[in-house]
Motif scaffolding. Structure first.
Motif, mmCIF file in Angstrom:
data_model
loop_
_atom_site.group_PDB
_atom_site.id
_atom_site.type_symbol
_atom_site.label_atom_id
_atom_site.label_comp_id
_atom_site.label_asym_id
_atom_site.label_seq_id
_atom_site.Cartn_x
_atom_site.Cartn_y
_atom_site.Cartn_z
ATOM 1 N N SER A 106 -34.965 60.998 -1.963
ATOM 2 C CA SER A 106 -35.822 60.928 -3.146
ATOM 3 C C SER A 106 -36.031 62.329 -3.725
ATOM 4 O O SER A 106 -36.195 63.295 -2.989
ATOM 5 N N VAL A 108 -37.968 64.445 -7.186
ATOM 6 C CA VAL A 108 -38.779 64.463 -8.400
ATOM 7 C C VAL A 108 -38.661 65.844 -9.030
ATOM 8 O O VAL A 108 -38.936 66.849 -8.384
ATOM 9 N N THR A 110 -40.077 68.150 -12.125
ATOM 10 C CA THR A 110 -41.217 68.191 -13.039
ATOM 11 C C THR A 110 -41.137 69.431 -13.910
ATOM 12 O O THR A 110 -40.963 70.540 -13.418
ATOM 13 N N ARG A 144 -41.984 64.318 -15.835
ATOM 14 C CA ARG A 144 -41.338 64.124 -14.527
ATOM 15 C C ARG A 144 -40.146 63.190 -14.653
ATOM 16 O O ARG A 144 -40.169 62.231 -15.415
ATOM 17 N N PHE A 146 -37.636 60.946 -12.035
ATOM 18 C CA PHE A 146 -37.485 60.428 -10.672
ATOM 19 C C PHE A 146 -36.072 59.900 -10.497
ATOM 20 O O PHE A 146 -35.501 59.344 -11.419
ATOM 21 N N PHE A 148 -35.596 57.547 -8.278
ATOM 22 C CA PHE A 148 -35.920 56.303 -7.585
ATOM 23 C C PHE A 148 -36.872 55.498 -8.472
ATOM 24 O O PHE A 148 -37.418 56.014 -9.438
ATOM 25 N N ASN A 149 -37.055 54.224 -8.146
ATOM 26 C CA ASN A 149 -37.945 53.360 -8.927
ATOM 27 C C ASN A 149 -39.396 53.630 -8.561
ATOM 28 O O ASN A 149 -39.748 53.688 -7.383
ATOM 29 N N THR A 150 -40.232 53.763 -9.586
ATOM 30 C CA THR A 150 -41.656 53.991 -9.371
ATOM 31 C C THR A 150 -42.440 53.502 -10.584
ATOM 32 O O THR A 150 -41.882 53.353 -11.679
ATOM 33 N N ASN A 151 -43.719 53.238 -10.381
ATOM 34 C CA ASN A 151 -44.588 52.848 -11.484
ATOM 35 C C ASN A 151 -45.336 54.036 -12.077
ATOM 36 O O ASN A 151 -46.103 53.879 -13.020
ATOM 37 N N ASP A 152 -45.146 55.221 -11.511
ATOM 38 C CA ASP A 152 -45.798 56.414 -12.045
ATOM 39 C C ASP A 152 -45.247 56.729 -13.432
ATOM 40 O O ASP A 152 -44.044 56.601 -13.673
#
Length: 171
Positions: A106, A108, A110, A144, A146, A148-152
Motif C-alpha cells: 500500500s 499513499v 500526498t 492524496r 492511493f 488501493f481502494n479506500t473511502n477516504d
C-alpha cells in the motif's frame, strides 16, 4: 503555463519599475501545521516589497517522513527597510511539499499546498545581517493519491499555521 507567464510578467514589471534592486539570502527554521522544515531562500528587495523563494527540507509531523518542498513569500514593509532599526512587516506565503508513505504493498502520496497571511519583524544587528521572525495563519489543501481502494477523500481542506525564525544576509 498561465502561472509561469503571470510570474514572468509580475517579475519583469517589478524589476522595470524599481531603480534599486537589492538581493539577499535567507536561512530559516519553519514550523508549519504539517511539519518542521529548514528554508533556504533568495530574495529581491524593491523599496517596501520583498519577494523571496526557496527550498523546504524537513520532516512531516504525522509519519516522520522526510519531505521536500518549495516556498514563495511576498513581504511588505509599511515603513520601509532601515538597516539600523527594527522593521515591522506583513507577509504572504505559499508552501508546497509532498510525502510518500508505503506499507507493504500500500502506498499513499500526498501533496500539500499551504497559503498563509501574517506579520513579523526584522532586526538588523549588523548593516548586512538581520534576525527575521514571522507568524501566519491560512488554509491547507491536501491532495492524496492511493494505490488501493479506500473511502477516504482524495482532497481535504484545513487550517494552516506557520512560525519562522531565521537570519537574512544582504548581498
Amino acid at each position: 503555463m498561465k502561472f509561469k507567464i503571470l510570474y514572468i510578467a509580475l517579475f519583469s514589471s517589478l524589476v522595470g519599475f524599481s531603480q534599486d534592486v537589492k538581493w539577499d539570502v535567507n536561512l530559516e527554521g519553519i514550523s508549519t501545521t504539517k511539519g518542521i522544515f529548514s528554508y533556504a531562500a533568495v530574495g529581491m528587495n524593491f523599496n517596501k516589497i520583498k519577494i523571496q523563494s526557496g527550498i523546504l527540507l524537513g520532516q512531516d509531523y504525522i509519519n516522520n517522513e522526510t519531505a521536500l518542498g518549495w516556498q514563495a513569500d511576498v513581504l511588505y514593509f509599511p515603513n520601509g527597510v532601515n538597516t539600523k532599526a527594527f522593521n515591522f512587516l506583513f507577509t504572504a506565503s505559499l508552501n508546497y511539499f509532498n510525502t510518500k508513505v508505503s506499507l507493504n504493498f500500500s502506498e499513499v502520496k500526498t501533496n500539500f499546498i499551504q497559503g498563509t497571511l501574517g506579520y513579523g519583524f526584522t532586526y538588523f544587528f549588523h548593516e548586512k545581517l538581520a534576525l527575521k521572525s514571522t507568524v501566519g495563519l491560512g488554509m491547507l489543501l491536501e491532495n492524496r493519491s492511493f494505490n488501493f481502494n479506500t473511502n477516504d477523500p482524495a482532497n481535504t481542506w484545513g487550517f494552516a499555521g506557520i512560525i519562522s525564525l531565521g537570519i537574512t544576509y544582504k548581498l
